[in-house]
Design a protein around this motif. Sequence first.
Motif, short mmCIF file in Angstrom:
data_model
loop_
_atom_site.label_atom_id
_atom_site.label_comp_id
_atom_site.label_asym_id
_atom_site.label_seq_id
_atom_site.Cartn_x
_atom_site.Cartn_y
_atom_site.Cartn_z
N PRO A 172 21.66 -7.79 6.69
CA PRO A 172 21.15 -9.17 6.24
C PRO A 172 19.67 -9.31 6.33
CG PRO A 172 22.27 -9.09 8.30
CD PRO A 172 22.29 -7.78 8.00
N ILE A 173 19.10 -8.76 5.84
CA ILE A 173 17.59 -8.67 6.27
C ILE A 173 16.67 -8.95 4.65
CG2 ILE A 173 15.52 -7.38 6.93
CD1 ILE A 173 17.38 -5.76 8.79
N GLN A 174 15.86 -9.97 4.74
CA GLN A 174 14.90 -10.12 3.68
C GLN A 174 13.99 -9.35 3.63
OE1 GLN A 174 14.50 -14.26 3.01
NE2 GLN A 174 12.44 -14.09 1.91
N LEU A 175 13.46 -8.52 2.57
CA LEU A 175 12.21 -7.72 2.52
C LEU A 175 11.14 -8.33 1.67
CD1 LEU A 175 11.23 -4.93 2.98
CD2 LEU A 175 12.41 -3.93 1.23
N GLU A 176 10.00 -8.34 2.46
CA GLU A 176 8.90 -8.85 1.73
C GLU A 176 7.77 -7.78 1.51
OE1 GLU A 176 7.36 -12.50 1.90
OE2 GLU A 176 9.40 -13.60 1.63
N PHE A 177 7.33 -7.78 0.42
CA PHE A 177 6.28 -6.88 0.17
C PHE A 177 4.94 -7.63 0.10
CE2 PHE A 177 9.30 -4.23 -2.96
CZ PHE A 177 10.12 -3.74 -1.60
N CYS A 178 3.97 -7.07 0.98
CA CYS A 178 2.74 -7.79 1.10
C CYS A 178 1.77 -7.03 0.36
CB CYS A 178 2.20 -7.96 2.59
SG CYS A 178 3.61 -8.84 3.42
N PRO A 179 0.76 -7.99 -0.11
CA PRO A 179 -0.58 -7.24 -1.02
C PRO A 179 -1.36 -6.33 -0.11
CG PRO A 179 -0.66 -9.59 -0.70
CD PRO A 179 0.43 -9.36 -0.19
N ILE A 180 -2.06 -5.50 -0.80
CA ILE A 180 -2.86 -4.29 -0.07
C ILE A 180 -4.09 -5.12 0.13
CG2 ILE A 180 -4.18 -2.17 -0.46
CD1 ILE A 180 -2.19 -1.48 -2.79
N THR A 181 -4.61 -4.93 1.40
CA THR A 181 -5.85 -5.52 2.17
C THR A 181 -6.98 -4.33 1.80
OG1 THR A 181 -4.62 -6.86 3.71
CG2 THR A 181 -6.90 -6.50 3.98
N ARG A 182 -8.00 -4.74 1.24
CA ARG A 182 -8.98 -3.80 0.83
C ARG A 182 -10.20 -4.28 1.90
NH1 ARG A 182 -7.46 -0.69 -2.98
NH2 ARG A 182 -5.51 -1.30 -4.22
N LYS B 177 0.87 -1.17 0.17
CA LYS B 177 0.02 0.05 0.14
C LYS B 177 0.74 1.29 0.01
CE LYS B 177 -3.18 2.45 2.73
NZ LYS B 177 -2.59 3.29 3.50
N ASP B 178 1.72 1.04 0.68
CA ASP B 178 2.93 2.38 0.83
C ASP B 178 4.17 2.18 -0.19
OD1 ASP B 178 1.80 4.16 3.13
OD2 ASP B 178 1.76 1.92 3.92
N PHE B 179 3.66 1.97 -1.47
CA PHE B 179 4.70 1.47 -2.40
C PHE B 179 6.21 2.04 -2.37
CE2 PHE B 179 6.53 0.56 -6.56
CZ PHE B 179 6.02 -0.71 -6.96
N GLN B 180 5.92 3.47 -2.25
CA GLN B 180 7.30 4.20 -2.28
C GLN B 180 8.25 3.91 -1.09
OE1 GLN B 180 6.31 8.32 -3.05
NE2 GLN B 180 8.59 8.92 -3.46
N GLN B 181 7.37 3.82 -0.06
CA GLN B 181 7.87 3.51 1.37
C GLN B 181 8.80 2.00 1.28
OE1 GLN B 181 6.71 4.09 5.50
NE2 GLN B 181 5.75 2.03 5.15
N CYS B 182 8.08 1.19 0.52
CA CYS B 182 8.90 -0.20 0.10
C CYS B 182 10.00 0.02 -0.53
CB CYS B 182 7.83 -1.33 -0.69
SG CYS B 182 6.45 -1.76 0.15
#
Length: 281
Positions: free
Chosen positions: A168-178, A150-155
Motif C-alpha cells: 500500500p505504497i504510493q510511488l512518486e517520480f521526481c524530476p531530474i535535478t541538473r 534520473k534512474d528511469f528504469q529503476q522507477c
Amino acid sequence: MIFYKLSNDLRDEIRHLRTLGKRIGFVPTMGALHQGHISLIQASALKCDVTVCSIFVNPAQFNNAEDLKHYPRTLSKDLELLAGFKNLLVYAPDEVSDVYKTDEDFAIDLGNIGLVMEAAYRPGHFNGVMNVVKRFFDLVTPDITFFGQKDFQQCLVVKMLIRHYGLPIQLEFCPITREQDGLAMSSRNEQLSSAERAIAPAIFKALLHAKEQVPVLSPHEIRKQVLNELQTYPDLLPEYFEIAETEYLHPVESWDDALNIVACITVRLGKVRLIDNIILK
Ligand code: AMP
C-alpha cells in the motif's frame, strides 16, 4: 533530523509515529548527497508529516567490485547537510547485516525491463535494488516513496515491485535535478577529472538535440545522429542510447508506437559511468 544506525530503533519510532497517525514519506539513497537527493526529501516534506531518508551503499546492487570500492562515502558531510531538516529521520546503518537480516530473495521477474539497458549492462543490479528496496519498505512502511526519474528504469522496477507484492505504497517520480550546464547531478560526478567534467554536459546536450528532432526524424535516425555526435568526444563511450515506450521499455520504431516515449542513455567517461534520460513525448 534524528539519526538512526539500527533498524530496530527506527522500527520502534515508526510504530510510535503510526500510533500518532503520521503520514510517512521515504527517500532511499546511497549517500554522497547532492541537490537531487535534497529535492526528493523536499518533495516528501510537502506531502508527508515525517520523512525517512536511508543512506546505505547496498553491495547487492553493484555488479562491479571496483565500482563498489570507489563509490563515495561521505556520511558526516551528508549528516551535516541534513542537520537542519525538521521531521526527518535518517537511517544509515553501519552494518550490511542490519539491513539483510535474512537471505530471503525478494527479486521478481521484470519481463522486458529486466532484460534491456541497465539490466543488460549491469547483470544482477536490479535484483540487488529489489532486495534492498523491499527490505526498506517492510521496515519503513511508507505511505509515499520518492524516486528520481534520473534512474528511469529503476522507477519502473520499483513500480513493478510494489504491484507484485501488493504494497500500500504510493510511488512518486521526481524530476531530474541538473547542474547549470545541464549535467544530471550524481554522486559519481565527483569522480570525474576536470577534463572529463568539461565534456560531461555533452550528454544532456545530445538528449536535448534528440528531443528537438521529434517528430521530424524517426527514432532510428535520431539514435544514429546522437551516437555520431557523441563519437566526436574520444573519451566518452556510449554504452547505449535507446528510444523506448515508458511502461516496459520496448524500443519504438515510430512516434506513433506509444503515447509516451523516453530516450535513455548511459556513457562511460573515463572510469565513471553516467546515466541520463529525457521524455521525448
Ligand atoms: P542514489 O543515491 O544515486 O541511489 O539515488 C537515490 C535517489 O535519488 C534515487 O531515487 C535517484 O534516482 C535519485 N536521484 C539521484 N540523482 C538525482 C538527480 N540528479 N535528480 C533527481 N533525483 C536524483
